[in-house]
Design an enzyme around this catalytic site. Sequence first.
Site, mmCIF file in Angstrom:
data_model
loop_
_atom_site.group_PDB
_atom_site.id
_atom_site.type_symbol
_atom_site.label_atom_id
_atom_site.label_comp_id
_atom_site.label_asym_id
_atom_site.label_seq_id
_atom_site.Cartn_x
_atom_site.Cartn_y
_atom_site.Cartn_z
ATOM 1 N N GLU A 222 -75.797 47.750 69.782
ATOM 2 C CA GLU A 222 -76.539 46.740 68.764
ATOM 3 C C GLU A 222 -76.821 45.365 69.331
ATOM 4 O O GLU A 222 -77.991 44.999 69.150
ATOM 5 C CB GLU A 222 -75.524 46.421 67.590
ATOM 6 N N GLY B 209 -73.569 51.346 62.947
ATOM 7 C CA GLY B 209 -74.078 49.889 63.246
ATOM 8 C C GLY B 209 -75.485 49.896 63.076
ATOM 9 O O GLY B 209 -76.371 50.990 63.028
ATOM 10 N N HIS C 238 -80.153 46.060 70.977
ATOM 11 C CA HIS C 238 -81.306 45.737 69.942
ATOM 12 C C HIS C 238 -81.799 44.541 69.716
ATOM 13 O O HIS C 238 -83.224 44.154 69.625
ATOM 14 C CB HIS C 238 -80.890 46.531 68.691
HETATM 15 CO CO CO Z 1 -79.744 51.736 67.287
#
Ligand code: CO
Length: 188
Positions: free
Chosen positions: A150, A62, A153
């Site tokens: 993800e 990812g 993030h």
């Molecule tokens: Co990462």
Amino acid sequence: MKVCSAAGCDVGMDVDLQELTIVHYPDPCLRKVCEPITRFDDDLAAFAARMIELMHAGKGVGLAAPQVGILKRLFVMNATGEEGDDCVFVNPEIHDMRGNKEAEEGCLSIPEVYVQVRRALRCRIVGQNLAGEPVEVDLEELPARICQHETDHLNGVLILDRMGPGDRIKVRKRLRELEAAYKSRGSR
Ligand code: CO
């Protein structure tokens, strides 16, 4: 080029896709809350294709846009490594988290750091595809884990924020090395 410095930059504006590279901890791009994507155009598709290329080059499962200095809510993933399994999620949200499981995770922005992270075993991801159409997928196990990692993030959250005290001690030396490397590179 330091893409992040244009904090309001839109994908496709002043961004040379070939120049995009994965930024490493402690790059400040990794700590920003990313902006929603509102333009679904060829630039966005080209950006996503470049992200997929960088994810595979890094042998990752990812990659989120802020990891290449673009502060927008998009990530790519491929849980199997097979070419046909590349996925792109735009403006994703995680819903209906159920169960939990601890497993080892790494991150392309924190090389050589692997820590145990507890995450929901199952979740639903709600977002958009590259055409801006609504997407809703129920996930479990590894794909569910990747989507949670993800999406973190996109909110400036890293596995370092979710690891336990034992791992914190274990990775301390490596984080200092990454901090020194970042400093010695100057802007990047
Ligand atoms: Co990462």
